[in-house]
Design an enzyme around this catalytic site. Structure first.
Site, PDB file in Angstrom:
ATOM      1  CG  ASP A  60     127.543 -10.965  53.158  1.00  0.00           C
ATOM      2  OD1 ASP A  60     127.845 -10.010  53.874  1.00  0.00           O
ATOM      3  OD2 ASP A  60     126.370 -11.344  52.989  1.00  0.00           O
ATOM      4  CG  ASP A  86     122.711 -13.277  61.651  1.00  0.00           C
ATOM      5  OD1 ASP A  86     122.925 -12.112  61.251  1.00  0.00           O
ATOM      6  OD2 ASP A  86     123.583 -14.171  61.623  1.00  0.00           O
TER       7      ASP A  86
HETATM    8  O1  1PR Z   1     127.995 -15.208  63.822  1.00  0.00           O
HETATM    9  O2  1PR Z   1     129.923 -13.860  64.572  1.00  0.00           O
HETATM   10  O3  1PR Z   1     130.252 -15.733  62.960  1.00  0.00           O
HETATM   11  O4  1PR Z   1     129.131 -13.637  62.301  1.00  0.00           O
HETATM   12  C1  1PR Z   1     128.710 -14.050  61.033  1.00  0.00           C
HETATM   13  C2  1PR Z   1     128.249 -12.841  60.314  1.00  0.00           C
HETATM   14  O5  1PR Z   1     127.992 -13.212  58.973  1.00  0.00           O
HETATM   15  C3  1PR Z   1     126.957 -12.282  60.878  1.00  0.00           C
HETATM   16  O6  1PR Z   1     127.021 -10.866  60.874  1.00  0.00           O
HETATM   17  C4  1PR Z   1     125.892 -12.774  59.910  1.00  0.00           C
HETATM   18  O7  1PR Z   1     124.873 -11.814  59.744  1.00  0.00           O
HETATM   19  C5  1PR Z   1     126.663 -12.925  58.618  1.00  0.00           C
HETATM   20  N1  1PR Z   1     126.166 -14.032  57.783  1.00  0.00           N
HETATM   21  C6  1PR Z   1     126.222 -15.324  58.111  1.00  0.00           C
HETATM   22  N2  1PR Z   1     125.740 -16.072  57.063  1.00  0.00           N
HETATM   23  C7  1PR Z   1     125.390 -15.229  56.096  1.00  0.00           C
HETATM   24  C8  1PR Z   1     124.850 -15.574  54.780  1.00  0.00           C
HETATM   25  O8  1PR Z   1     124.443 -14.739  53.980  1.00  0.00           O
HETATM   26  N3  1PR Z   1     124.793 -16.871  54.491  1.00  0.00           N
HETATM   27  N4  1PR Z   1     125.397 -12.844  55.865  1.00  0.00           N
HETATM   28  C9  1PR Z   1     125.644 -13.935  56.545  1.00  0.00           C
HETATM   29  C10 1PR Z   1     124.669 -11.942  56.393  1.00  0.00           C
HETATM   30  C11 1PR Z   1     123.893  -9.931  55.959  1.00  0.00           C
HETATM   31  C12 1PR Z   1     124.582  -8.844  55.294  1.00  0.00           C
HETATM   32  C13 1PR Z   1     123.997  -8.637  53.923  1.00  0.00           C
HETATM   33  C14 1PR Z   1     122.950  -7.610  54.158  1.00  0.00           C
HETATM   34  C15 1PR Z   1     122.514  -6.861  52.960  1.00  0.00           C
HETATM   35  N5  1PR Z   1     124.355 -11.137  55.401  1.00  0.00           N
HETATM   36  O9  1PR Z   1     125.919  -9.113  55.232  1.00  0.00           O
HETATM   37  O10 1PR Z   1     124.993  -8.319  53.086  1.00  0.00           O
HETATM   38  O11 1PR Z   1     121.837  -8.229  54.741  1.00  0.00           O
HETATM   39  O12 1PR Z   1     121.972  -7.682  52.036  1.00  0.00           O
HETATM   40  P1  1PR Z   1     121.076  -7.107  50.846  1.00  0.00           P
HETATM   41  O13 1PR Z   1     121.328  -5.641  50.737  1.00  0.00           O
HETATM   42  O14 1PR Z   1     121.575  -7.821  49.650  1.00  0.00           O
HETATM   43  O15 1PR Z   1     119.662  -7.431  51.184  1.00  0.00           O
HETATM   44  P2  1PR Z   1     129.320 -14.674  63.476  1.00  0.00           P
END
Ligand code: 1PR
Length: 486
Positions: free
Chosen positions: A246, A365
Site C-alpha cells: 500500500d 472494499d
Molecule cells: O478506489 O481505485 O482508488 O483504489 C484504492 C485501492 O487502495 C483499493 O484497492 C483499496 O482497497 C486500497 N486502499 C484504500 N485505502 C486503503 C487504506 O489502507 N487506507 N488499502 C487501502 C487497502 C488492502 C490491502 C491490504 C490487505 C492486507 N488495503 O492493500 O494490504 O488488506 O492487509 P493485512 O494482510 O495487513 O491484513 P481506488
C-alpha cells in the site's frame, strides 16, 4: 538483432525489460520497414484476438510477419502473440490470425476463468535446437488467459498441467509460441528467453512434434501428474500468494482497518525482496490517490516494474482507459480499479474490450453491514449502499477478470480472513477471487484458499514486519495439501 513487434497490444515494456536484463539488444518493429536487419522476432500481446489481428493488419505487418516466420528465422509469439500464429480463434470467430500455424484457438473449459497464475509446464521436446533445451522435465510458468490451443494439437511442443491440460507451447520449424509469459516467469522464463536469443536459423523441432513425441503418452503423463499427492486438496490448479504494497507519498504504509497508516519501507526495495523470496505476484495500491483526486504514480510503477521478474498488479486512483494504458506501458501487468468502477461500471467493459479481461481487476472494499457487506469507495470513506456480492457479480458480467476482495473489518488485524465474505463472493462469480485483509498466519492463508474458495491470498502486515516470510507461508500452505509454486 532481435525485433519486438510493437502494435499497441500490451506487454512490450516487460519483454523489453527482460531482454535488457539478458543484455540482448532489441529494436521495436512497428512498420514493415523496421524488419530490415532483424534476424529474430518476438510477437508479444495481451488483449483480444480480433482487435490485435486488426492492428497487425492496419500496420501492414501481417504478411511481412508471415513471410519472416516461413523463411526460417526464429520467431516467438507470447500469450496472445502465440494465439495470433493460428488461423483463427473462438474468441473472435471470423477474424483471421496470421495463419503461420494450422488450427483454431479455443476457450478453456474450467472455473474460475480467466486462468490466472502459475502452472506446471511439461515440454514435449527438449533437444539442443529447441526452446526448451536444458530446461527440466517440468517447470512452473505464469499464465493469464481465457483461450488456449488444445493439448492434442499436433503442433504442441509443451503441455500445461493447469486446471485442465492445454498446449503451453507450440512449434513448427523455428517458429515457437508460448501461452505463458516468459518475461514474467522468473528464472525459467529468463532461460527460455535467453535460449530464444541463440536459437539457430531454420532449426527447430519441425512440424508435428506432438505426434513425434507420442502425444497419447504425453497426455497420459500429464493426467498422471495431475494426480500427484501434492494436488490432493485443491486439484491441479496452483494458488497464489501475493504480498501487497500500500503506497502513500511514495512509501509503503500499512494500517489497521484502513486507518493509522505507519511507514513500512521503500516500495522498490520491498518489491525486489518479495520477488526473490518467491512471491507469485506483487500488488501495489496507491491508497490515497482517489481521496486526493490524484492520478496514479507512473514513475514509481516503472521503477518497481523494472525490478520484478513476476507479475505486477497496480491500483489506486485509476479512472480512465488511458490511465490504464499508461500503467501498462509503465510495466503493470494488470490494473485494479475500485472507486472509479463503482462510480462508472462501464469502465470495466471498456477496459476489458481494450486490454482483455485478464488485465482488469475490480477491487472491492467490503465493510460489514447487517447480515451482509456493503461496497465502499475512496479508501472506505464513502458507502455506496451496494451489496458486495451483487456488485462482484455485476463486475464479473461486465468483463472483470478477477475480484480483489478487501475485508475492511479484518484488514491489518491479523485475526484471519473473512471466510464468509470470501466464500460468498467466490461462489457468486466464475472469475478468480483474491482474498485480502486479516492474514495472521500461513494457516489463515490455507483456510481462505480451501474453505474460503479463494484463488489467491494477499497479505501485507505479516510480510512487511517479517513475522512470516513468503517461503515459510508457501511451505506451510503446501503441507496443507494446496498446490503452490515453490
Ligand atoms: O478506489 O481505485 O482508488 O483504489 C484504492 C485501492 O487502495 C483499493 O484497492 C483499496 O482497497 C486500497 N486502499 C484504500 N485505502 C486503503 C487504506 O489502507 N487506507 N488499502 C487501502 C487497502 C488492502 C490491502 C491490504 C490487505 C492486507 N488495503 O492493500 O494490504 O488488506 O492487509 P493485512 O494482510 O495487513 O491484513 P481506488
Amino acid at each position: 538483432m532481435i525485433g519486438i513487434v510493437d502494435y499497441g497490444a500490451g506487454n512490450l515494456r516487460n519483454v523489453q525489460a527482460a531482454l535488457d536484463r539478458l543484455g540482448s539488444p532489441w529494436i521495436s518493429v512497428a512498420r514493415p520497414a523496421d524488419l530490415r536487419g532483424v534476424s529474430r522476432l518476438i510477437l508479444p500481446g495481451v488483449g483480444r484476438f480480433g482487435a490485435a489481428s486488426r492492428r497487425l493488419r492496419a500496420a501492414g505487418l501481417s504478411a511481412p510477419l508471415r513471410e519472416f516466420a516461413l523463411s526460417g528465422h526464429p520467431f516467438l509469439g507470447i500469450c496472445l502473440g502465440m494465439q495470433l500464429l493460428f488461423a483463427d480463434s473462438e474468441e473472435d470467430p471470423g477474424e483471421a490470425g496470421l495463419g503461420i500455424l494450422e488450427g483454431r484457438v479455443r476457450r478453456l473449459e474450467t472455473k474460475p476463468l480467466p486462468h490466472i497464475g502459475w502452472a506446471t509446464v511439461a515440454p514435449l521436446v527438449r533437444g539442443p535446437d529447441t526452446l526448451f533445451a536444458e530446461l527440466p522435465e517440468r517447470f512452473d510458468a505464469y499464465f493469464a488467459h481465457t483461450f488456449a490451443v488444445p493439448a492434442d494439437d499436433p503442433q504442441a511442443a509443451a503441455l500445461a498441467l493447469g486446471p485442465v491440460p492445454f498446449a503451453a507451447a507450440v512449434a513448427r520449424g523455428a517458429t515457437w509460441g508460448v501461452q505463458f509469459h516468459p518475461e514474467k516467469s522468473s528464472e525459467w522464463g529468463r532461460r527460455i528467453l535467453a535460449r530464444f536469443t541463440t536459437l539457430p536459423e531454420g532449426a527447430g523441432a519441425g512440424g508435428g512434434i506432438a505426434a513425434a513425441a507420442g502425444l497419447g503418452g504425453a497426455l497420459s503423463m500429464a493426467a498422471g501428474r495431475c494426480a500427484t499427492p501434492d494436488m490432493a486438496a485443491t486439484g491441479p490448479r496452483m494458488r497464489r500468494i501475493i504480498p501487497c504494497l500500500d503506497i502513500k507519498r511514495g512509501r509503503v504504509v500499512k494500517g489497521v482497518r484502513f486507518r493509522d497508516l505507519r511507514d513500512a519501507g521503500d516500495p522498490v526495495e520491498r518489491a525486489g525482496a518479495y520477488d526473490r523470496e518467491g512471491a507469485d505476484e506483487v500488488c501495489l495500491l496507491d491508497v490515497s490517490a482517489s481521496q486526493e483526486e490524484r492520478r496514479p504514480l507512473l514513475d514509481l510503477v516503472g521503477r518497481v516494474a523494472a525490478r520484478l521478474t513476476v507479475p505486477f498488479t497496480v491500483g489506486g486512483g485509476v479512472r480512465t482507459v488511458e490511465e490504464m494504458r499508461a500503467l501498462l506501458l509503465a510495466g503493470a501487468d494488470r490494473v485494479s480499479i475500485g472507486t472509479a468502477a463503482c462510480e462508472d461500471p462501464s469502465l470495466i467493459s471498456r477496459a476489458a474490450a481494450a486490454f482483455g479481461s485478464q488485465f482488469v481487476i475490480v477491487s472491492i472494499d467490503a465493510r460489514g453491514r447487517g447480515d451482509g457487506f456493503e461496497a465502499t469507495t475512496h479508501g472506505g470513506r464513502r458507502g455506496t449502499g451496494r451489496d458486495v456480492v451483487e456488485w462482484a457479480s455485476e463486475a464479473a458480467r461486465l468483463g472483470a477478470g478477477e475480484i480483489l476482495l478487501n475485508a475492511m473489518d479484518a484488514d491489518g488485524t491479523r485475526g484471519g480472513y473473512d471466510m464468509a465474505l470470501t466464500r460468498s463472493v467466490a461462489r457468486a462469480v466464475t472469475i478468480p477471487v483474491i482474498a485480502s485483509g486479516g492474514a495472521g498466519t500461513p494457516a489463515d492463508m490455507a483456510r481462505v484458499l480451501l474453505e474460503g474458495e479463494a484463488d489467491a491470498a494477499l497479505a501485507a502486515s505479516i510480510f512487511h514486519d517479517g513475522s512470516v516470510t513468503i517461503r515459510q507461508a508457501k511451505e506451510a500452505i503446501r503441507l496443507a495439501g494446496i498446490r503452490v509454486r515453490l
